[in-house]
Write a protein that holds these residues in place. Structure first.
Motif, PDB file in Angstrom:
ATOM      1  N   LEU A   1       0.827  -1.204   0.000  1.00  0.00           N
ATOM      2  CA  LEU A   1       0.000   0.000   0.000  1.00  0.00           C
ATOM      3  C   LEU A   1       0.867   1.261   0.000  1.00  0.00           C
ATOM      4  CD1 LEU A   1      -2.597  -1.139   2.689  1.00  0.00           C
ATOM      5  CD2 LEU A   1      -2.965  -1.034   0.208  1.00  0.00           C
ATOM      6  N   ASN A   2       0.383   2.284  -0.672  1.00  0.00           N
ATOM      7  CA  ASN A   2       1.109   3.553  -0.734  1.00  0.00           C
ATOM      8  C   ASN A   2       1.089   4.224   0.641  1.00  0.00           C
ATOM      9  OD1 ASN A   2       2.027   6.174  -1.212  1.00  0.00           O
ATOM     10  ND2 ASN A   2       1.161   6.222  -3.262  1.00  0.00           N
ATOM     11  N   PRO A   3       2.271   4.432   1.273  1.00  0.00           N
ATOM     12  CA  PRO A   3       2.309   5.005   2.615  1.00  0.00           C
ATOM     13  C   PRO A   3       1.839   6.458   2.676  1.00  0.00           C
ATOM     14  CG  PRO A   3       4.525   4.836   1.715  1.00  0.00           C
ATOM     15  CD  PRO A   3       3.624   4.118   0.768  1.00  0.00           C
ATOM     16  N   SER A   4       1.685   7.095   1.535  1.00  0.00           N
ATOM     17  CA  SER A   4       1.131   8.450   1.539  1.00  0.00           C
ATOM     18  C   SER A   4      -0.360   8.439   1.869  1.00  0.00           C
ATOM     19  CB  SER A   4       1.343   9.115   0.174  1.00  0.00           C
ATOM     20  OG  SER A   4       2.716   9.299  -0.090  1.00  0.00           O
ATOM     21  N   PHE A   5      -1.001   7.288   1.636  1.00  0.00           N
ATOM     22  CA  PHE A   5      -2.450   7.199   1.848  1.00  0.00           C
ATOM     23  C   PHE A   5      -2.850   6.219   2.950  1.00  0.00           C
ATOM     24  CE2 PHE A   5      -1.733   8.283  -2.642  1.00  0.00           C
ATOM     25  CZ  PHE A   5      -2.332   9.533  -2.666  1.00  0.00           C
TER      26      PHE A   5
ATOM     27  N   PHE B   1      -4.956  -2.564  12.809  1.00  0.00           N
ATOM     28  CA  PHE B   1      -5.532  -1.688  11.780  1.00  0.00           C
ATOM     29  C   PHE B   1      -4.487  -1.063  10.851  1.00  0.00           C
ATOM     30  CE2 PHE B   1      -8.914  -1.657  14.944  1.00  0.00           C
ATOM     31  CZ  PHE B   1     -10.064  -1.641  14.175  1.00  0.00           C
ATOM     32  N   ILE B   2      -4.847  -0.999   9.572  1.00  0.00           N
ATOM     33  CA  ILE B   2      -4.239  -0.095   8.595  1.00  0.00           C
ATOM     34  C   ILE B   2      -5.366   0.781   8.084  1.00  0.00           C
ATOM     35  CG2 ILE B   2      -3.154   0.123   6.335  1.00  0.00           C
ATOM     36  CD1 ILE B   2      -1.708  -2.478   6.804  1.00  0.00           C
ATOM     37  N   ILE B   3      -5.181   2.095   8.146  1.00  0.00           N
ATOM     38  CA  ILE B   3      -6.283   2.987   7.795  1.00  0.00           C
ATOM     39  C   ILE B   3      -5.940   3.891   6.614  1.00  0.00           C
ATOM     40  CG2 ILE B   3      -7.269   2.973  10.118  1.00  0.00           C
ATOM     41  CD1 ILE B   3      -5.910   5.573  10.703  1.00  0.00           C
ATOM     42  N   ASN B   4      -6.984   4.203   5.862  1.00  0.00           N
ATOM     43  CA  ASN B   4      -6.879   5.108   4.724  1.00  0.00           C
ATOM     44  C   ASN B   4      -7.063   6.538   5.227  1.00  0.00           C
ATOM     45  OD1 ASN B   4      -7.224   6.590   2.322  1.00  0.00           O
ATOM     46  ND2 ASN B   4      -8.264   4.882   1.301  1.00  0.00           N
ATOM     47  N   LYS B   5      -6.226   7.441   4.754  1.00  0.00           N
ATOM     48  CA  LYS B   5      -6.299   8.832   5.213  1.00  0.00           C
ATOM     49  C   LYS B   5      -7.683   9.428   4.973  1.00  0.00           C
ATOM     50  CE  LYS B   5      -2.666  11.305   4.553  1.00  0.00           C
ATOM     51  NZ  LYS B   5      -1.579  12.096   3.916  1.00  0.00           N
ATOM     52  N   THR B   6      -8.327   9.036   3.884  1.00  0.00           N
ATOM     53  CA  THR B   6      -9.646   9.593   3.569  1.00  0.00           C
ATOM     54  C   THR B   6     -10.729   9.124   4.529  1.00  0.00           C
ATOM     55  OG1 THR B   6     -10.126   7.794   2.011  1.00  0.00           O
ATOM     56  CG2 THR B   6      -9.049   9.764   1.129  1.00  0.00           C
ATOM     57  N   ALA B   7     -10.434   8.080   5.321  1.00  0.00           N
ATOM     58  CA  ALA B   7     -11.436   7.545   6.249  1.00  0.00           C
ATOM     59  C   ALA B   7     -11.393   8.213   7.621  1.00  0.00           C
ATOM     60  CB  ALA B   7     -11.238   6.042   6.419  1.00  0.00           C
ATOM     61  N   VAL B   8     -10.378   9.023   7.859  1.00  0.00           N
ATOM     62  CA  VAL B   8     -10.214   9.626   9.180  1.00  0.00           C
ATOM     63  C   VAL B   8     -11.198  10.777   9.367  1.00  0.00           C
ATOM     64  CG1 VAL B   8      -8.626  10.821  10.739  1.00  0.00           C
ATOM     65  CG2 VAL B   8      -7.790   8.965   9.279  1.00  0.00           C
ATOM     66  N   ASP B   9     -12.009  10.694  10.415  1.00  0.00           N
ATOM     67  CA  ASP B   9     -12.944  11.770  10.751  1.00  0.00           C
ATOM     68  C   ASP B   9     -12.326  12.741  11.747  1.00  0.00           C
ATOM     69  OD1 ASP B   9     -15.064  10.992   9.113  1.00  0.00           O
ATOM     70  OD2 ASP B   9     -15.803   9.566  10.590  1.00  0.00           O
ATOM     71  N   THR B  10     -11.914  12.224  12.902  1.00  0.00           N
ATOM     72  CA  THR B  10     -11.334  13.071  13.941  1.00  0.00           C
ATOM     73  C   THR B  10     -10.229  12.308  14.656  1.00  0.00           C
ATOM     74  OG1 THR B  10     -12.915  12.319  15.624  1.00  0.00           O
ATOM     75  CG2 THR B  10     -13.500  14.302  14.372  1.00  0.00           C
ATOM     76  N   VAL B  11      -9.375  13.057  15.328  1.00  0.00           N
ATOM     77  CA  VAL B  11      -8.316  12.483  16.152  1.00  0.00           C
ATOM     78  C   VAL B  11      -8.391  13.165  17.518  1.00  0.00           C
ATOM     79  CG1 VAL B  11      -5.836  12.094  16.425  1.00  0.00           C
ATOM     80  CG2 VAL B  11      -6.849  12.127  14.126  1.00  0.00           C
TER      81      VAL B  11
ATOM     82  N   PHE C   1       2.179   9.706  12.923  1.00  0.00           N
ATOM     83  CA  PHE C   1       0.796   9.717  12.454  1.00  0.00           C
ATOM     84  C   PHE C   1       0.336  11.148  12.166  1.00  0.00           C
ATOM     85  CE2 PHE C   1      -3.817   9.889  13.424  1.00  0.00           C
ATOM     86  CZ  PHE C   1      -4.275   9.051  12.418  1.00  0.00           C
ATOM     87  N   ARG C   2       0.678  12.069  13.047  1.00  0.00           N
ATOM     88  CA  ARG C   2       0.289  13.475  12.829  1.00  0.00           C
ATOM     89  C   ARG C   2       0.959  14.045  11.596  1.00  0.00           C
ATOM     90  NH1 ARG C   2       0.821  16.373  18.636  1.00  0.00           N
ATOM     91  NH2 ARG C   2       0.327  18.171  17.322  1.00  0.00           N
ATOM     92  N   LYS C   3       2.230  13.696  11.391  1.00  0.00           N
ATOM     93  CA  LYS C   3       2.932  14.163  10.188  1.00  0.00           C
ATOM     94  C   LYS C   3       2.274  13.584   8.940  1.00  0.00           C
ATOM     95  CE  LYS C   3       7.512  14.877  12.233  1.00  0.00           C
ATOM     96  NZ  LYS C   3       8.934  14.411  12.242  1.00  0.00           N
ATOM     97  N   TRP C   4       1.898  12.315   9.019  1.00  0.00           N
ATOM     98  CA  TRP C   4       1.255  11.651   7.868  1.00  0.00           C
ATOM     99  C   TRP C   4      -0.065  12.342   7.530  1.00  0.00           C
ATOM    100  CZ3 TRP C   4      -3.293   8.438   8.277  1.00  0.00           C
ATOM    101  CH2 TRP C   4      -3.625   7.743   7.104  1.00  0.00           C
ATOM    102  N   LEU C   5      -0.851  12.690   8.527  1.00  0.00           N
ATOM    103  CA  LEU C   5      -2.122  13.373   8.271  1.00  0.00           C
ATOM    104  C   LEU C   5      -1.909  14.769   7.711  1.00  0.00           C
ATOM    105  CD1 LEU C   5      -4.490  12.553  11.298  1.00  0.00           C
ATOM    106  CD2 LEU C   5      -4.713  11.808   8.912  1.00  0.00           C
ATOM    107  N   ASP C   6      -0.779  15.382   8.039  1.00  0.00           N
ATOM    108  CA  ASP C   6      -0.535  16.777   7.677  1.00  0.00           C
ATOM    109  C   ASP C   6       0.216  16.937   6.356  1.00  0.00           C
ATOM    110  OD1 ASP C   6      -0.901  19.486   8.343  1.00  0.00           O
ATOM    111  OD2 ASP C   6       1.155  19.640   9.073  1.00  0.00           O
ATOM    112  N   GLN C   7       0.426  15.842   5.648  1.00  0.00           N
ATOM    113  CA  GLN C   7       1.154  15.917   4.368  1.00  0.00           C
ATOM    114  C   GLN C   7       0.308  16.595   3.305  1.00  0.00           C
ATOM    115  OE1 GLN C   7       3.063  12.271   3.006  1.00  0.00           O
ATOM    116  NE2 GLN C   7       3.118  11.518   5.079  1.00  0.00           N
TER     117      GLN C   7
END
Length: 259
Positions: free
Chosen positions: A201-205, A213-223, A253-259
Motif C-alpha cells: 500500500l502507498n504510505p502516503s495514503f 488496523f491499517i487505515i486510509n487517510k480519507t477515512a479519518v474523521d477526527t483524532v 501519524f500526525r505528520k502523515w495526516l498533515d502531508q
C-alpha cells in the motif's frame, strides 16, 4: 584524524610556511602539502585551475601584496580555510571567507592539533548530514518509483470482485484473517497479512495504526488526545474496536495526516 589530508598553505614568510608544514606532518604523516602560495596573485592563478585538488587551506592574512581576503573575492573557493596570522583584528572577515578557525602567531603544535581536530569534527558532521540527505533521497525515490497496489481481486461467494484500493477505508485483522472495509459498509476477506499490505500500500495514503488496523487517510474523521500521549482515531465506517495510536507512533501519524 582525517587520513590523506591535502593542504594548501598561503604564506609569504618561508620560515613560517616550513614550520607549519613540519608541524602538520608531525601530527599526521599522511598530510600532503599540495603547494605553498606566497601572494594574492599567485594564489588566484593557482586556484583558478586547481580548485578541486585539495581539502583544506591554511592561510596567512597579511601577504606581501595585500590581505588574503582578496583571493576569495577574486576566485571561487569552496573548501574550508584556517587563518594563521599575527593579528587578531580580522576575525570577523576571516569567518566571512570560508574560515572555520583563527590561529594566532606564534603558533605551536597544540594549537595546530586543536584546529585540525575542529576540522575533523566539522567534516564528520557534514558527512553525516550528507548521508542523511542521501538516505532520505533514496527513500523518496523508492516511493516515487515503486508501483503500489491499485486494486484487489476479491474472492466472494464464488465470484471474483475487483475493488479499487482507494475505495478501501481500512483493513483489520482478527483470528489471523484480514478484512477490508469499504466506505459503503461492505467488508471482504483479503488474502494478505497486514505486514504484506504495509509493503503493497502507498504510505502516503495508508498508515499502520497498530497491530490490528491499517487505515486510509480519507477515512479519518477526527483524532482525539488519549491517555499517556496516545491518540484515539475516529474513522468511517466505525469499527467495533477503538483505534489507538501509541505514543511512539503519534508524531509520525500526525505528520502523515498533515502531508
Amino acid at each position: 584524524m582525517t587520513q590523506n589530508l591535502h593542504i594548501v598553505i598561503i604564506e609569504d614568510e618561508a620560515a613560517t610556511a616550513r614550520n607549519l608544514e613540519y608541524i602538520l606532518q608531525e601530527i599526521n604523516p599522511e598530510v600532503k602539502i599540495i603547494i605553498t602560495l606566497q601572494s594574492i596573485a599567485e594564489a588566484v592563478d593557482w586556484f583558478e585551475t586547481n580548485n578541486n585538488t585539495y581539502d583544506l587551506i591554511f592561510s596567512d592574512i597579511r601577504l606581501s601584496d595585500g590581505l588574503s581576503f582578496e583571493i576569495f573575492s577574486r576566485t571561487k573557493i569552496s573548501k574550508p580555510v584556517i587563518f594563521v596570522t599575527a593579528y587578531n583584528d580580522y576575525a570577523m572577515d576571516a569567518f566571512r571567507n570560508n574560515g572555520i578557525d583563527y590561529v594566532l602567531k606564534p603558533f605551536d603544535r597544540e594549537e595546530i592539533l586543536r584546529t585540525l581536530l575542529k576540522y575533523n569534527t566539522l567534516i564528520a558532521a557534514e558527512v553525516k548530514n550528507e548521508q542523511s540527505k542521501t538516505k532520505s533521497l533514496l527513500h523518496e525515490l523508492q516511493h516515487a518509483t515503486k508501483q503500489y497496489k491499485k486494486s484487489f481481486l476479491i474472492h466472494y461467494c464464488g465470484r471474483l470482485i475487483p475493488i479499487e484500493t482507494a475505495k478501501i477505508n481500512w483493513f483489520y485483522t482478527a483470528n489471523e484473517i484480514v478484512y477490508a472495509y469499504l466506505a459503503d459498509g461492505r467488508q471482504y476477506v483479503v488474502e494478505f497479512t497486514l505486514e504484506q499490505l504495509e509493503r503493497e500500500l502507498n504510505p502516503s495514503f495508508f498508515f499502520r495504526a497498530n497491530r490490528q488496523f491499517i487505515i486510509n487517510k480519507t477515512a479519518v474523521d477526527t483524532v482525539e488526545y488519549f491517555f499517556n500521549g496516545r491518540l484515539l482515531v475516529k474513522i468511517h465506517p466505525l469499527p467495533q474496536e477503538q483505534i489507538i495510536i501509541s505514543k511512539a507512533k503519534a508524531m509520525d501519524f500526525r505528520k502523515w495526516l498533515d502531508q
